[in-house]
Structure formats: C-alpha cells, structure tokens
Design a protein around this motif. Sequence first.
Motif: not given
Length: 740
Positions: A725-728, A730-736
């Motif tokens: 969940e934490d990784e997902a 972080e991935s969503a934040t990076t993409r945004a």
Amino acid sequence: MTRRARLCLAGLFSSLLVTLLSVLLPGATAVAAGETTGTTGGTIGASTGGSNPIILIGTGGLTWSDVSPKDTPALWSFLRDGSTAALSVRSVFPNTCPVDGWLSLSAGNRAAAPGKAQDGSRANTDPCPPIPEVSSGVVPGWNTYVKAARDLKFDSTLGTLGEQLASNRQCVQAVGPGAGVGAAYLSGAVPRYAAFDPQQLTGLLSRCRVTLVDVGSLRDPRDLPTGEVPTQPGTRQAQAIAIDRRIGAVLAAAPSGSDLVVASLSDAGASERLRLVAAKGPRFGSGTLYSPSTRQDGLVQSPDLTVTALNAAGVPIPSTLGGFPLRRGTAGANSEAAAQDRLMHLLDFDQASHEVHPLVPPFFNAVVLAQIAIYLLAAIVWRRDFGSIEQRLRLLSITRRVAVVAAAIPASTFLANLIPWWRFPIPMLAAVLSVGLFVAVISAIALLGPWARRLTGPMVVVALATMVVLGGDVMLGSHLQISSLMGLQPVVGGRFYGMGNVTFALFATAALLLCIAVSNHYVRQGNPRAGAAAALAIGLVAVVVDGYPGWGADGGGPPALLPGLVYLVLAILGIKMTWRRGALVAAGTVALFLLVGFLDSLRGPENQSHLGRFFRSIFTGGAGDIIVRKLQQNLDVLFGNYPLALLVPIALVFVIVILARPTSWGSRSLQRSYEACPTLRPGLIALLITLTIGFAINDSGVAIPANGAIIAIPLIIAVSVRALEDEARESATTRASRRG
C-alpha cells in the motif's frame, strides 16, 4: 566462535536460568526442607488417609442431567450433602465401555478390554464387551486384559489397586462383577467377592477398609452401538431410577463413619461425554470435589478414584499412577437451593464439553477454507499490474483488513467462553456469535487506533492480545481453555490445564511476532542492542509462562521456543548462527529442560506437573513407553486417515527453501516487507525453527505448525500488504508530480 558470540550465548542462557530458578526454586527448596503440600499419587510414600472405611460405588452411563430430587433421591442426597464434580472417564478408546471403566479403576491409569479388530482397537459402532462374572475367585480372561494393557503402552498395570492394598495388609471387598474386575490382584484373583444382594450388604460393607460395589451401568437404548443387545431393561430414565435404588440400598447398609464415593465410570453408549462423581462422609462435606490432576474445581478424572481408595486405606501410592486423592474443594451449604446451584455448575461442565466437541472439526475446516481464501486474495494483490492505482489500493486495504480479522479469531475462541453460549437453544449459532463479538472488538482496536497507520501496528495489537488472553488464562487456572473451540477438551481427557499443542502454537507464534515488531522499532532507530533486549525480554516471559509447572506446564514448548528465540536475538545483534553455535543452543535447551523437570520433581506432589513426573520416570521406568507412545501418536496423525496432515512437513520444507534463498520465487513479494521491517525475515526463520521443532518432539505435533500458521500467515500478509500500500501511494504521488 568469537568472544562476543560466546558472551552473548552465555548471557542468553544465564538470563533464562535465573528467570526459571527464581520462579521454580522457592517451591523446590520448600520440599527439600521437608515442607509438603499434601499427599497424593505420583510419589511413593505413606498416605495420610484417615481410619474411615471407604465404599466406592461404581456405575456407568449416568450424567448429572439424570439426577433430580424426585427420581433419584439417593444421588440427590450426595449432591445436597456431599462433594460433587463432573468426571472425565476417557480410557483408551473414544467410547468407554463399562468393563473399561472397571479395568481403569484397577490399574489407576487408562486401560480397556481389547476389541475384535486385528490390532485390538474398537470403534464407537462396536458393541461393548461384557463384564466377566468372577468364577472360583478369579476374573475370567484376565490375561487377555493384561496383554491388552501392555500393548497399549499407557504404563498401566492391571491389579494395582488390589495388589497394593493386599501387600500392605489391607483387604478389599468386591460386590458385583465390575467390582470384581476393579478389586482383582495382579494374578486376576479376587479373594473376597460376592454378588450384589441388597439383603446381604450390611455384613459385606463392614469387612474391609476398602469396598467396591457395582450397582450396574446405564445403557441408553437410543445411543447403543450397532449390534449391542440391551442388558438393562427400560428407558434411560427407568434405568437411572433402578440404579439409584441400589445406591440407596448401599447408603442404608454403610457402616457409620464411612466415606462413600459414587462414580459413573463409563459412557452410556456410543456418545462420549463427562459423567458424574460424588462423595459424602466425614471427609466430604457439601460443596465441590477437587483434584490436583485437573486443577479445576468441580472437574476430576477416573485415575483419581484409584488413588483416593489407596489414600483412604493409608497405603503407599505407586509413582506410576496419574491421579490424586479427591478432596473437598469449594465448600457450600447443604440446602436444596445450594444443591440446585451446584447442579447448574456441573451441567455447565457437561453441556459445554458435549456441545463444543462436534463443533471443533467444522470450525477448523472453516478456518482452513478461510485461510486458503486469504492466500488467494493475497496472491492477486501481489501482482503489480492489477487494475488502476485506486482499485489496487482499495483491494490492498480490504486484504489487509481481512487478514487482521482472521488473525483475531484464535484469541476470540477462548474469550467466547466468557459467555455461556452452550445454554442457548442453538449452541452452534451462539458459539459463532460469541466468537464474532470478540473478533470484532480485537479487530476494531487493531485497525482503528492510531497505530493502524504503522507497518506492524495491527500485528502488535493482535499478537499482544493473543499472548495476554492465552498467557493470562493459564496463569489464572486455564478456565477459558476448558471446552473452547481451540482449547482443551475435558471429554478427551488429555489435558485439563496449562498449554496443549494448539495453545502453545498460538502463544509461541504470537510471542515471536511481537518480538519481531518491537525489536524492529529499535533496529530502525539504529539501536539493535535495545531491539535484542526487548525481544529477549518478551521471549523470556513467554518461555516462563509456557514452561512453569504452575502455569503452562508444557514439556515440549520451551525446547521448541528457546532455539527460535536465541536465533532471533543473535540475528538482531548481527551474529551469524553456525553449526557449532546451533549445537550449543541445542545442548543448553536440553539442559534447561532437564533442570526444570528436576526442580519440578522436587516440588510437593500436588504441585508437580507432568514435567516432574516424566523426569522421575527416567529413573523409575516408564519414560521409554511415554516417548514411544508420543512418537506413535505423531506418526498416526501424520500417516493415518488425515491426508492433509502430510502437507504440513512438505509446507515446512517449502518455506525453509524460500527463506534460505531470499531471491527465490515466492519470497520476492516479501522482499519489500523485509526492507521495511528488517527483523521480519530473521523473525520468520525463528518462527520456523520453533514450529518445526515443536512438530518433531510433541505428540500430535502436526497441530503445532498448522495452528501457528493460523495466526502467523494472516499477520505476515497484513504487514506485506501494508508495505505494498505504501509503495502504491508513493507510486501514485510520483506519477501525479510528473504530470504536474
């Protein structure tokens, strides 16, 4: 081995030794100084029984639900004026026949007549062998019973009761066929035998210090095994009334000052359940019966009856006997209202054990299916490319919550006994709702508190709750375990207190998971020594609670838990486990086990657990039979009619391979969790060590890894999913941010 490693190992075992000695030594030194807490079986020595004659009235098939003031006035007088308890009559086979009950009384241990199967076993559907009538002063077929007892390896010697009395110049009078079997000498001879005749009882009951009387057994016509011809006419109620009249005749003919004990020694048919026992006389006032063999007020077992008779006669009690003299427990009034209250308490013992017994198999089947469903759900969410980020986060959150809820089930099955679910019209539904209530409470605390946002927060809550519930229960008398879905089954008669295999598996697993989470907090702060100290402290508490004879009284638990704990502490400190260090750990564990057994053997007989008795058996004989029997039970479970049991060792080997090779398939999904929680991988290896050793050295040890997995795997999944969940996120934040 480096000096640091040697000092660390020495420190670990020194801590364990000091902790165990501080708990055990006061009781041991008191005994060494000549201070005793009572006289019971398990040790050879003179009994302190008084001069009162004892009359043991044996019957069978009766439960406390058969007793009422109107239909059974003699038994009701025992309930009102005497000491009463529920009686576990389990002998060798699940169904205890009348002849089995009398043979067990004769031996003071589990014994049974052989069945018609080639190996002498008997199914619940097999008719009961008849009780032989004494002919020419000898029990017919006695040698057949002796051979069956020897083959069963329960360390049972038929004729122990009669022979021990005779060798100490005390006679035993037998009245009725079952009493003849119970009073026989080692040779099968019964010098003083008479048929049951109410007109002749007065003279017979005053001949010897110990008298056994067979008043017949109740055989429920609705529960008889296939092919068994009813030997007692009438309905269950009619048979109970007839037996009560015979008991009344014995009461009327008993000499003044006698202690009378009435015991239902066998089952009423194919169904197994707790039976009744009651005593009244100079040493048994109104209240409950207590025996140190069960440590449960109002619950005793069959071997206690043999020791009670020997104790009353004032003769030495053989060390091979597993029972203790019955004594008055909690005192009570001898009024009708007080008798009704005691009857309700006794019915609770019987009803709870009877209702929970058939629920255990479907419960474990449901748990296995739920675990499989969680594994499949985890396998889905571990895929990187499954759905959008939002869908993936939603599914990860559901999986994590389901896993935490599943891990809360074991502790909840014990807490459910705080509610008398067996009294409800539909006990199965009431049991499920009771468990569900406590699952909801534990899960809510784990998932809704501020700690829920931390990686190991929910694991700490569930593991701590499991440790507190199970550990606190054994420290307070093991009351929640009795007749619980994952606890001790008194109708089986294996254990009545302390930690059995299932309880140990859950407790040890919860302790190691708590060690993982707490030590991880300090390791991530750059303080591994504090992490190792915290893990050691938690582990020491678990070892003492599990191994202390007055609490967990678990012989096979500490030898399994200690190596895992030592490995985890060394791993946190960065010390590699070598073969030499492993051998030292194994030797130290065995030495501590023997030391605890030795100290326990020095305690007062009433305070001894099976640890002390096993240590004594090493020198007095019988230890080999105990070890062989336990190994045989493990093999029977593993290779018997339980195909799924074979998956346990296969699964253990599979997990060992995965943990030994961090880059192998299967552990890649855990790699993120290992990085986020540095103590997780060594903790899992420590848990694997504990469960594997527990599987190898305990009877029915296959239950240990299987039940450990019930709490371990869901919580490990919850931690892993939280890392995903934490990784997902972080991935969503990076993409945004990139889109921005």
